[in-house]
Design a protein around this motif. Structure first.
Motif, PDB file in Angstrom:
ATOM      1  N   ARG A 183       0.875  -1.175   0.000  1.00  0.00           N
ATOM      2  CA  ARG A 183       0.000   0.000   0.000  1.00  0.00           C
ATOM      3  C   ARG A 183       0.905   1.215   0.000  1.00  0.00           C
ATOM      4  O   ARG A 183       2.120   1.102   0.224  1.00  0.00           O
ATOM      5  N   LEU A 184       0.339   2.369  -0.227  1.00  0.00           N
ATOM      6  CA  LEU A 184       1.136   3.587  -0.145  1.00  0.00           C
ATOM      7  C   LEU A 184       1.513   3.892   1.305  1.00  0.00           C
ATOM      8  O   LEU A 184       0.833   3.430   2.240  1.00  0.00           O
ATOM      9  N   PRO A 185       2.569   4.649   1.536  1.00  0.00           N
ATOM     10  CA  PRO A 185       2.997   4.912   2.905  1.00  0.00           C
ATOM     11  C   PRO A 185       1.974   5.746   3.672  1.00  0.00           C
ATOM     12  O   PRO A 185       1.212   6.521   3.089  1.00  0.00           O
ATOM     13  N   THR A 186       1.973   5.567   4.973  1.00  0.00           N
ATOM     14  CA  THR A 186       1.134   6.378   5.846  1.00  0.00           C
ATOM     15  C   THR A 186       1.857   7.675   6.187  1.00  0.00           C
ATOM     16  O   THR A 186       3.065   7.820   5.970  1.00  0.00           O
ATOM     17  N   ALA A 187       1.109   8.601   6.750  1.00  0.00           N
ATOM     18  CA  ALA A 187       1.713   9.871   7.175  1.00  0.00           C
ATOM     19  C   ALA A 187       2.794   9.619   8.223  1.00  0.00           C
ATOM     20  O   ALA A 187       3.860  10.255   8.198  1.00  0.00           O
ATOM     21  N   GLU A 188       2.537   8.700   9.123  1.00  0.00           N
ATOM     22  CA  GLU A 188       3.522   8.403  10.168  1.00  0.00           C
ATOM     23  C   GLU A 188       4.806   7.846   9.563  1.00  0.00           C
ATOM     24  O   GLU A 188       5.915   8.218   9.973  1.00  0.00           O
ATOM     25  N   GLU A 189       4.674   6.960   8.573  1.00  0.00           N
ATOM     26  CA  GLU A 189       5.862   6.391   7.940  1.00  0.00           C
ATOM     27  C   GLU A 189       6.654   7.455   7.191  1.00  0.00           C
ATOM     28  O   GLU A 189       7.885   7.430   7.193  1.00  0.00           O
ATOM     29  N   VAL A 190       5.978   8.379   6.558  1.00  0.00           N
ATOM     30  CA  VAL A 190       6.663   9.471   5.871  1.00  0.00           C
ATOM     31  C   VAL A 190       7.347  10.388   6.877  1.00  0.00           C
ATOM     32  O   VAL A 190       8.501  10.776   6.724  1.00  0.00           O
ATOM     33  N   ARG A 191       6.627  10.697   7.925  1.00  0.00           N
ATOM     34  CA  ARG A 191       7.149  11.627   8.939  1.00  0.00           C
ATOM     35  C   ARG A 191       8.353  11.037   9.671  1.00  0.00           C
ATOM     36  O   ARG A 191       9.309  11.753  10.013  1.00  0.00           O
ATOM     37  N   ASP A 192       8.333   9.713   9.909  1.00  0.00           N
ATOM     38  CA  ASP A 192       9.367   9.080  10.726  1.00  0.00           C
ATOM     39  C   ASP A 192      10.491   8.441   9.931  1.00  0.00           C
ATOM     40  O   ASP A 192      11.385   7.825  10.520  1.00  0.00           O
ATOM     41  N   HIS A 193      10.466   8.555   8.622  1.00  0.00           N
ATOM     42  CA  HIS A 193      11.530   7.918   7.848  1.00  0.00           C
ATOM     43  C   HIS A 193      12.882   8.505   8.254  1.00  0.00           C
ATOM     44  O   HIS A 193      13.039   9.732   8.333  1.00  0.00           O
ATOM     45  N   PRO A 194      13.875   7.648   8.524  1.00  0.00           N
ATOM     46  CA  PRO A 194      15.121   8.147   9.123  1.00  0.00           C
ATOM     47  C   PRO A 194      16.011   8.952   8.187  1.00  0.00           C
ATOM     48  O   PRO A 194      16.862   9.710   8.655  1.00  0.00           O
ATOM     49  N   GLU A 195      15.856   8.809   6.869  1.00  0.00           N
ATOM     50  CA  GLU A 195      16.716   9.537   5.943  1.00  0.00           C
ATOM     51  C   GLU A 195      16.007  10.771   5.400  1.00  0.00           C
ATOM     52  O   GLU A 195      14.803  10.745   5.143  1.00  0.00           O
ATOM     53  N   PRO A 196      16.748  11.836   5.162  1.00  0.00           N
ATOM     54  CA  PRO A 196      16.148  13.006   4.507  1.00  0.00           C
ATOM     55  C   PRO A 196      15.875  12.720   3.037  1.00  0.00           C
ATOM     56  O   PRO A 196      16.560  11.910   2.410  1.00  0.00           O
ATOM     57  N   PHE A 197      14.869  13.362   2.487  1.00  0.00           N
ATOM     58  CA  PHE A 197      14.578  13.249   1.062  1.00  0.00           C
ATOM     59  C   PHE A 197      13.995  14.578   0.582  1.00  0.00           C
ATOM     60  O   PHE A 197      13.371  15.314   1.348  1.00  0.00           O
ATOM     61  N   GLY A 198      14.205  14.861  -0.700  1.00  0.00           N
ATOM     62  CA  GLY A 198      13.730  16.126  -1.242  1.00  0.00           C
ATOM     63  C   GLY A 198      12.349  16.049  -1.855  1.00  0.00           C
ATOM     64  O   GLY A 198      11.623  17.039  -1.902  1.00  0.00           O
ATOM     65  N   THR A 199      11.980  14.843  -2.347  1.00  0.00           N
ATOM     66  CA  THR A 199      10.706  14.670  -3.027  1.00  0.00           C
ATOM     67  C   THR A 199      10.036  13.382  -2.563  1.00  0.00           C
ATOM     68  O   THR A 199      10.696  12.339  -2.450  1.00  0.00           O
ATOM     69  N   LEU A 200       8.752  13.459  -2.284  1.00  0.00           N
ATOM     70  CA  LEU A 200       7.939  12.269  -2.038  1.00  0.00           C
ATOM     71  C   LEU A 200       7.141  11.997  -3.306  1.00  0.00           C
ATOM     72  O   LEU A 200       6.400  12.853  -3.792  1.00  0.00           O
ATOM     73  N   MET A 201       7.295  10.803  -3.837  1.00  0.00           N
ATOM     74  CA  MET A 201       6.613  10.404  -5.066  1.00  0.00           C
ATOM     75  C   MET A 201       5.554   9.367  -4.722  1.00  0.00           C
ATOM     76  O   MET A 201       5.858   8.321  -4.146  1.00  0.00           O
ATOM     77  N   LEU A 202       4.307   9.644  -5.078  1.00  0.00           N
ATOM     78  CA  LEU A 202       3.193   8.757  -4.768  1.00  0.00           C
ATOM     79  C   LEU A 202       2.555   8.270  -6.060  1.00  0.00           C
ATOM     80  O   LEU A 202       2.101   9.082  -6.874  1.00  0.00           O
ATOM     81  N   GLU A 203       2.505   6.959  -6.253  1.00  0.00           N
ATOM     82  CA  GLU A 203       1.869   6.384  -7.434  1.00  0.00           C
ATOM     83  C   GLU A 203       0.391   6.143  -7.131  1.00  0.00           C
ATOM     84  O   GLU A 203       0.044   5.360  -6.244  1.00  0.00           O
ATOM     85  N   LEU A 204      -0.463   6.807  -7.893  1.00  0.00           N
ATOM     86  CA  LEU A 204      -1.909   6.749  -7.676  1.00  0.00           C
ATOM     87  C   LEU A 204      -2.604   6.219  -8.933  1.00  0.00           C
ATOM     88  O   LEU A 204      -2.623   6.905  -9.952  1.00  0.00           O
TER      89      LEU A 204
END
Length: 409
Positions: free
Chosen positions: A163-184
């Protein structure tokens, strides 16, 4: 998503096996297998009754005549030919921007190129080449590592759940990232979508991390029913959106990238650098405009009827005592979904082909074993409901399932 290609069992929208690793190299098929592929194409393409029309059904002559007839009817028949992205291509770009409610759009010959360019532009603006996306996302599974090899991008995965990531998983991901890409929707997980609330929360979580949000919206066109929101409101959540013209709209080829005007201007520069300034693209642009006029308004009815078909399949398998099976998702999120059965893919494909040859009815097409991590002894296919499928009643589906199962021995 359209179902699996009847010619060779690949996805007609990108030419990839739905479960194949991205770096797989297929051997050249011997003549007998080539003949078998062409036979499957003819049988399924010419079926008198089918659940969905794929982008590779038909012949060159019929497709070109249909497009020319529509162009005359819609007022494009007398338009001048485009050169290097003007004319009809510009008309299409303005139409896409309008449909998505975004300032500007740029036509690309492929979605792979469109997303490479989008994420490269955002990497320059954010200062980060890291893209967070799902490991089942199209770039990870079907593009041979293009992000890293061509554009110097690096990917991270907030989740590996189907499934797509949850808000908590995005918020708590340990590495920095510049773009979140969501396949819909997330095709390889079963064309699944989050709820509207979940989607807005995920976008907000990315913003909290000062990341931009890009939608891999190849199939965004059919997401409005699930979300209960117009396309412009959905697209408006993201900083940029990619859409395909042949995954849902029945176009010949091509894609568009939409977003802020300054980013789209840079995208045009990168399109040229990536070799995307094709001299003339009016057939692809016209077929995309045709899809926007004809197919887009029908997509909600396809989604609604996919749920009728899924329920009828479930009832038929249960009544037949099939044993284990799965319709995934149980209530389809779009007009496409998966069907799983406990048989070898060769047996299921043979039964599907025989049913179509004998009866002219194409209920299913090609079946596949799960990927390397999947359980043995089961197979899946993808079902897509388009205009031909609207004629199927629940009883029609149940009758076709009984005939199909009777061919499995």
């Amino acid at each position: 998503m359209h179902p699996v290609n009847p010619v060779d069992g690949t996805d007609p929208v990108d030419g990839t096996d739905p479960v194949a690793p991205a770096d797989r190299t297929d051997p050249v098929e011997p003549p007998d297998e080539e003949a078998a592929r062409l036979h499957r194409a003819k049988v399924w393409g010419e079926a008198a009754r089918k659940m969905g029309q794929t982008s590779v059904d038909g012949t060159v002559g019929t497709r070109l005549r249909e497009l020319a007839d529509w162009a005359d009817t819609a007022g494009y028949g007398g338009a001048p030919l485009d050169t290097y992205g003007n004319g009809t291509v510009e008309v299409l770009e303005r139409r896409v921007a309008e449909e998505l409610g975004l300032p500007a759009a740029v036509f690309f010959p492929t979605g792979t190129m469109a997303q490479q360019v989008a994420l490269r532009c955002w990497a320059g603006r954010t200062g980060s080449p890291v893209v967070a996306l799902h490991p089942l996302g199209h770039p990870e599974v079907h593009e041979n590592g293009a992000f890293g090899a061509v554009s110097g991008l690096r990917t991270v995965h907030p989740t590996d759940a189907p499934r797509l990531p949850t808000a908590e998983e995005v918020r708590d991901h340990p590495e920095p990232f510049g773009t979140l890409m969501l396949e819909l929707p997330l095709r390889d997980a079963g064309f699944v979508l989050p709820t509207w609330e979940e989607l807005t929360e995920v976008v907000e979580a990315a913003r909290e991390r000062d990341a931009v949000v890009h939608f891999d919206g190849a199939r965004l066109w059919e997401c409005a029913t699930r979300f209960g929101r117009p396309l412009a409101e959905i697209a408006g959540l993201a900083d940029s959106v990619y859409v395909s013209f042949y995954k849902s709209l029945g176009g010949m080829s091509g894609a568009a990238l939409a977003g802020p005007e300054d980013v789209m201007e840079e995208a045009r520069v990168w399109r040229h650098r990536y070799g995307g300034m094709v001299f003339q693209q009016y057939p692809a642009a016209l077929s995309a405009l045709r899809g926007l006029d004809i197919e887009l308004p029908l997509l909600p009815s396809y989604v609604a009827h996919a749920r009728v078909v899924a329920d009828a399949l479930r009832e038929a398998f249960t009544e037949a005592g099939t044993g284990w099976f799965r319709i995934h998702p149980e209530a389809p999120h779009t007009h496409q979904f998966q069907v799983w059965l406990p048989y070898a893919p060769e047996a299921l494909t043979a039964a599907a082909l025989a049913q179509t040859e004998d009866t002219g009815t194409a209920l299913f097409r090609r079946w596949f074993a799960p990927g390397a991590g999947g359980p043995p002894g089961v197979s899946f296919t993808e079902v897509t409901v388009t205009e031909p499928g609207l004629e199927w009643t629940a009883e029609d589906v149940r009758t076709a399932v009984r005939d199909f199962l009777g061919r499995l021995g």
